[in-house]
Design a protein around this motif. Structure first.
Motif, PDB file in Angstrom:
ATOM      1  N   MET A  77       6.589  -3.426  33.842  1.00 39.14           N
ATOM      2  CA  MET A  77       7.904  -3.590  34.456  1.00 39.14           C
ATOM      3  C   MET A  77       8.015  -2.824  35.756  1.00 39.14           C
ATOM      4  SD  MET A  77       9.950  -5.776  33.215  1.00 39.14           S
ATOM      5  CE  MET A  77      11.352  -5.247  34.207  1.00 39.14           C
ATOM      6  N   ASP A  78       7.375  -1.663  35.831  1.00 39.37           N
ATOM      7  CA  ASP A  78       7.355  -0.929  37.097  1.00 39.37           C
ATOM      8  C   ASP A  78       6.720  -1.781  38.191  1.00 39.37           C
ATOM      9  OD1 ASP A  78       8.551   1.267  35.927  1.00 39.37           O
ATOM     10  OD2 ASP A  78       6.674   2.366  35.635  1.00 39.37           O
ATOM     11  N   ALA A  79       5.631  -2.472  37.844  1.00 39.79           N
ATOM     12  CA  ALA A  79       4.964  -3.343  38.818  1.00 39.79           C
ATOM     13  C   ALA A  79       5.864  -4.513  39.204  1.00 39.79           C
ATOM     14  CB  ALA A  79       3.638  -3.846  38.245  1.00 39.79           C
ATOM     15  N   VAL A  80       6.527  -5.106  38.211  1.00 42.23           N
ATOM     16  CA  VAL A  80       7.435  -6.228  38.475  1.00 42.23           C
ATOM     17  C   VAL A  80       8.553  -5.801  39.438  1.00 42.23           C
ATOM     18  CG1 VAL A  80       9.216  -7.700  37.426  1.00 42.23           C
ATOM     19  CG2 VAL A  80       6.974  -7.491  36.345  1.00 42.23           C
ATOM     20  N   LEU A  81       9.133  -4.643  39.195  1.00 41.18           N
ATOM     21  CA  LEU A  81      10.238  -4.179  40.032  1.00 41.18           C
ATOM     22  C   LEU A  81       9.767  -3.838  41.445  1.00 41.18           C
ATOM     23  CD1 LEU A  81      12.129  -1.963  37.432  1.00 41.18           C
ATOM     24  CD2 LEU A  81      12.662  -4.302  38.144  1.00 41.18           C
ATOM     25  N   GLN A 112      17.976  -6.198  31.975  1.00 41.13           N
ATOM     26  CA  GLN A 112      18.981  -5.394  32.660  1.00 41.13           C
ATOM     27  C   GLN A 112      18.376  -4.605  33.805  1.00 41.13           C
ATOM     28  OE1 GLN A 112      20.649  -3.161  29.366  1.00 41.13           O
ATOM     29  NE2 GLN A 112      22.528  -4.381  29.385  1.00 41.13           N
ATOM     30  N   ARG A 113      17.202  -4.031  33.558  1.00 38.86           N
ATOM     31  CA  ARG A 113      16.522  -3.277  34.618  1.00 38.86           C
ATOM     32  C   ARG A 113      16.263  -4.162  35.831  1.00 38.86           C
ATOM     33  NH1 ARG A 113      11.232  -0.371  32.651  1.00 38.86           N
ATOM     34  NH2 ARG A 113      11.282   0.301  34.842  1.00 38.86           N
ATOM     35  N   LEU A 114      15.800  -5.370  35.561  1.00 36.70           N
ATOM     36  CA  LEU A 114      15.494  -6.265  36.673  1.00 36.70           C
ATOM     37  C   LEU A 114      16.762  -6.714  37.393  1.00 36.70           C
ATOM     38  CD1 LEU A 114      12.789  -8.567  37.375  1.00 36.70           C
ATOM     39  CD2 LEU A 114      15.011  -9.703  37.341  1.00 36.70           C
ATOM     40  N   ALA A 119      20.220  -6.595  42.391  1.00 39.37           N
ATOM     41  CA  ALA A 119      21.430  -6.214  43.123  1.00 39.37           C
ATOM     42  C   ALA A 119      22.231  -7.417  43.626  1.00 39.37           C
ATOM     43  CB  ALA A 119      21.060  -5.298  44.304  1.00 39.37           C
ATOM     44  N   GLY A 120      22.460  -8.369  42.722  1.00 37.81           N
ATOM     45  CA  GLY A 120      23.306  -9.502  43.071  1.00 37.81           C
ATOM     46  C   GLY A 120      22.574 -10.721  43.597  1.00 37.81           C
TER      47      GLY A 120
END
Length: 257
Positions: A77-81, A112-114, A119-120
């Protein structure tokens, strides 16, 4: 194209395919790499190049590896973000993502993290949905909506959207406040039936044909006659989005609206 037209999103994994989709009249592009693996995160270079060449929205897949589990570790998930941030910097208009738990439920925490990081910006929940429990499909759509996703891409829990069209019709009829977008196996030959059955307002297709000919703006992909392969995917011929297939799909959708 008016606001009442049925919209076509074309999934692509090359510059040539994206150019063909745009020229053929697609409304939006889902940009991936490795469609033979179901679509993975694309390169920033491909995105930035396309943003200078075409003017339709480009949504980028966020999927760090192959596999049909969609269960991501915190490191993944860190990589995805990080990919999201980089692709946004290079002009992404939206994103495509999905994450599940080991019980094949929507992974609310990772989604939720993603969504917080997006941010909209518009995000589509992809066909990871088709691995969830069909008996809970309405509850799961509600969860996806409450998380803030704008669209859901689904084949109706079947291998192709035409096979899952009855489930898709039920989802579309019930959840009119979210775009349910049929995808998987949609072709010129079955598109009219799909549109009639589902009453969808958007659909998703690759609109591909075998590569080897010039496609658009002199860009193309060749299938070389060679004994050396670059991997198991070379067993099958390379395919590419065909501008004429896109046009035919757009015309069918315009006639059906």
């Amino acid at each position: 194209m008016s606001s009442s037209d049925i919209k076509l999103e074309v999934c692509v994994d090359s510059v040539a395919s994206a150019l063909a989709a745009s020229e053929g009249g697609a409304t939006r592009i889902e940009l991936c790499s490795a469609l033979t693996e179901g679509g993975l995160t694309p390169s920033p270079g491909t995105l930035k190049t396309l943003k200078d060449l075409i003017n339709i929205p480009i949504y980028c897949m966020l999927r760090p590896r192959r596999g049909n589990d969609f269960i991501y570790s915190n490191v993944e998930m860190d990589a995805v973000l990080l990919d999201l941030e980089i692709l946004r910097t290079h002009g992404a208009d939206g994103f495509v993502f999905g994450a599940l738990t080991e019980q094949r439920a929507i992974d609310v925490e990772k989604c939720q993290r993603l969504m917080e990081r997006a941010a909209g910006m518009p995000v589509t929940f992809h066909r990871a949905f088709d691995l969830t429990n069909p008996q809970l499909m309405h509850e799961n759509v509600t969860i996806i909506k409450e998380l803030g996703f704008k669209r859901l891409l689904s084949s109706g829990f079947r291998a192709t959207a035409i096979e899952g069209s009855e489930n898709l019709a039920q989802l579309i009829a019930k959840h009119r406040d979210m775009i349910i977008m049929p995808g998987a196996g949609i072709s010129v030959s079955n598109l009219d039936e799909l549109l009639t059955t589902t009453k969808c307002v958007e659909f998703h297709a690759s609109a591909q044909a075998a590569a080897g000919s010039i496609t658009t703006n002199g860009e193309g992909v060749a299938n070389m006659d060679c004994d050396v392969t670059m991997g198991k995917q070379d067993v099958d011929p390379c395919t590419i989005t065909d501008v004429n297939v896109v046009r035919r799909m757009v015309n069918i959708a315009m006639a059906a609206k």
